[in-house]
Design a protein around this motif. Structure first.
Motif, short mmCIF file in Angstrom:
data_model
loop_
_atom_site.label_atom_id
_atom_site.label_comp_id
_atom_site.label_asym_id
_atom_site.label_seq_id
_atom_site.Cartn_x
_atom_site.Cartn_y
_atom_site.Cartn_z
N GLU A 117 0.83 -1.22 0.00
CA GLU A 117 0.00 0.00 0.00
C GLU A 117 0.86 1.27 0.00
OE1 GLU A 117 -3.26 0.64 -0.13
OE2 GLU A 117 -4.15 -1.33 0.15
N LEU A 118 2.02 1.21 0.67
CA LEU A 118 2.90 2.37 0.75
C LEU A 118 3.88 2.45 -0.42
CD1 LEU A 118 3.68 2.21 4.58
CD2 LEU A 118 2.28 3.92 3.39
N GLY A 119 3.83 1.46 -1.33
CA GLY A 119 4.73 1.46 -2.48
C GLY A 119 6.17 1.16 -2.12
N LEU A 120 6.38 0.39 -1.05
CA LEU A 120 7.73 0.12 -0.56
C LEU A 120 8.30 -1.22 -1.04
CD1 LEU A 120 7.34 1.44 3.09
CD2 LEU A 120 8.42 2.56 1.14
N ILE A 121 7.58 -1.93 -1.88
CA ILE A 121 8.09 -3.21 -2.40
C ILE A 121 8.67 -2.96 -3.78
CG2 ILE A 121 7.49 -5.56 -3.08
CD1 ILE A 121 5.30 -5.52 -0.97
N ASP A 122 9.97 -3.28 -3.93
CA ASP A 122 10.67 -3.05 -5.19
C ASP A 122 10.53 -4.23 -6.15
OD1 ASP A 122 11.68 -0.59 -4.34
OD2 ASP A 122 13.41 -1.54 -3.41
N GLU A 123 10.23 -5.40 -5.62
CA GLU A 123 10.21 -6.59 -6.45
C GLU A 123 9.28 -7.63 -5.82
OE1 GLU A 123 14.03 -8.05 -8.10
OE2 GLU A 123 13.57 -9.80 -6.86
N TYR A 124 8.52 -8.30 -6.66
CA TYR A 124 7.64 -9.39 -6.22
C TYR A 124 8.12 -10.66 -6.90
CZ TYR A 124 4.31 -5.75 -4.82
OH TYR A 124 3.70 -4.68 -4.24
N GLU A 125 8.18 -11.75 -6.16
CA GLU A 125 8.50 -13.04 -6.78
C GLU A 125 7.43 -14.04 -6.37
OE1 GLU A 125 12.02 -16.32 -7.40
OE2 GLU A 125 12.48 -14.42 -6.46
N PHE A 126 6.82 -14.65 -7.37
CA PHE A 126 5.76 -15.62 -7.14
C PHE A 126 6.19 -16.95 -7.73
CE2 PHE A 126 3.65 -11.48 -7.69
CZ PHE A 126 3.02 -11.36 -6.46
N VAL A 127 5.97 -18.01 -6.99
CA VAL A 127 6.22 -19.35 -7.50
C VAL A 127 4.87 -20.05 -7.57
CG1 VAL A 127 7.40 -21.54 -7.15
CG2 VAL A 127 8.52 -19.39 -6.48
N VAL A 128 4.51 -20.46 -8.77
CA VAL A 128 3.22 -21.11 -9.00
C VAL A 128 3.48 -22.60 -9.19
CG1 VAL A 128 1.19 -21.23 -10.49
CG2 VAL A 128 2.31 -19.03 -10.07
N HIS A 129 2.83 -23.40 -8.36
CA HIS A 129 2.97 -24.86 -8.44
C HIS A 129 1.77 -25.43 -9.18
CE1 HIS A 129 6.33 -25.03 -5.59
NE2 HIS A 129 5.76 -23.97 -5.06
N PRO A 130 1.98 -26.48 -9.98
CA PRO A 130 0.88 -27.05 -10.76
C PRO A 130 -0.03 -27.94 -9.92
CG PRO A 130 2.86 -28.25 -11.21
CD PRO A 130 3.24 -27.11 -10.29
N ARG A 131 -0.65 -27.37 -8.92
CA ARG A 131 -1.55 -28.12 -8.05
C ARG A 131 -2.65 -27.17 -7.56
NH1 ARG A 131 1.24 -31.01 -3.32
NH2 ARG A 131 1.70 -32.43 -5.02
N LEU A 132 -3.87 -27.61 -7.62
CA LEU A 132 -4.98 -26.80 -7.13
C LEU A 132 -5.32 -27.23 -5.72
CD1 LEU A 132 -7.32 -26.79 -10.25
CD2 LEU A 132 -5.81 -24.98 -9.46
N ALA A 133 -5.34 -26.28 -4.80
CA ALA A 133 -5.64 -26.59 -3.41
C ALA A 133 -7.09 -26.22 -3.08
CB ALA A 133 -4.69 -25.85 -2.49
N GLY A 134 -7.62 -25.20 -3.73
CA GLY A 134 -8.99 -24.81 -3.48
C GLY A 134 -9.19 -23.94 -2.25
N HIS A 135 -8.14 -23.68 -1.51
CA HIS A 135 -8.24 -22.83 -0.33
C HIS A 135 -6.84 -22.34 0.03
CE1 HIS A 135 -7.03 -26.71 1.30
NE2 HIS A 135 -6.54 -26.04 2.33
N GLY A 136 -6.76 -21.46 0.98
CA GLY A 136 -5.48 -20.96 1.45
C GLY A 136 -5.52 -19.46 1.64
N PRO A 137 -4.46 -18.92 2.21
CA PRO A 137 -4.42 -17.48 2.49
C PRO A 137 -4.23 -16.68 1.20
CG PRO A 137 -2.33 -18.48 3.05
CD PRO A 137 -3.26 -19.60 2.67
N THR A 138 -4.76 -15.47 1.21
CA THR A 138 -4.58 -14.53 0.12
C THR A 138 -3.68 -13.43 0.65
OG1 THR A 138 -6.76 -15.05 -0.71
CG2 THR A 138 -5.76 -13.05 -1.52
N LEU A 139 -2.50 -13.32 0.08
CA LEU A 139 -1.47 -12.43 0.61
C LEU A 139 -1.85 -10.96 0.59
CD1 LEU A 139 1.35 -12.50 1.80
CD2 LEU A 139 2.26 -12.37 -0.51
#
Length: 62
Positions: free
Chosen positions: A9-31
């Motif tokens: 929200e404050l614009g303090l993140i310079d870089e985002y890295e996401f790792v997507v795994h080929p598996r559907l869980a159907g639930h979990g936290p939303t960052l």
């Protein structure tokens, strides 16, 4: 998990890295649930693993 949201929200993140795994869980936290605005991202790099997982690195567009 309030810190990532506050930093984004404050614009303090310079870089985002996401790792997507080929598996559907159907639930979990939303960052970044609850963000008040969109963050436009630019893909910087992408790495695909033998497992099918994909690591993607993004930078915010400014």
């Amino acid at each position: 998990m309030k810190l990532p949201l506050a930093l984004a929200e404050l614009g303090l993140i310079d870089e985002y890295e996401f790792v997507v795994h080929p598996r559907l869980a159907g639930h979990g936290p939303t960052l970044f649930a609850g963000m008040s605005k969109h963050v436009d991202l630019k893909l910087v790099s992408r790495l695909e693993f033998a497992s099918g997982a994909v690591a993607m690195r993004y930078e915010p567009r400014r």
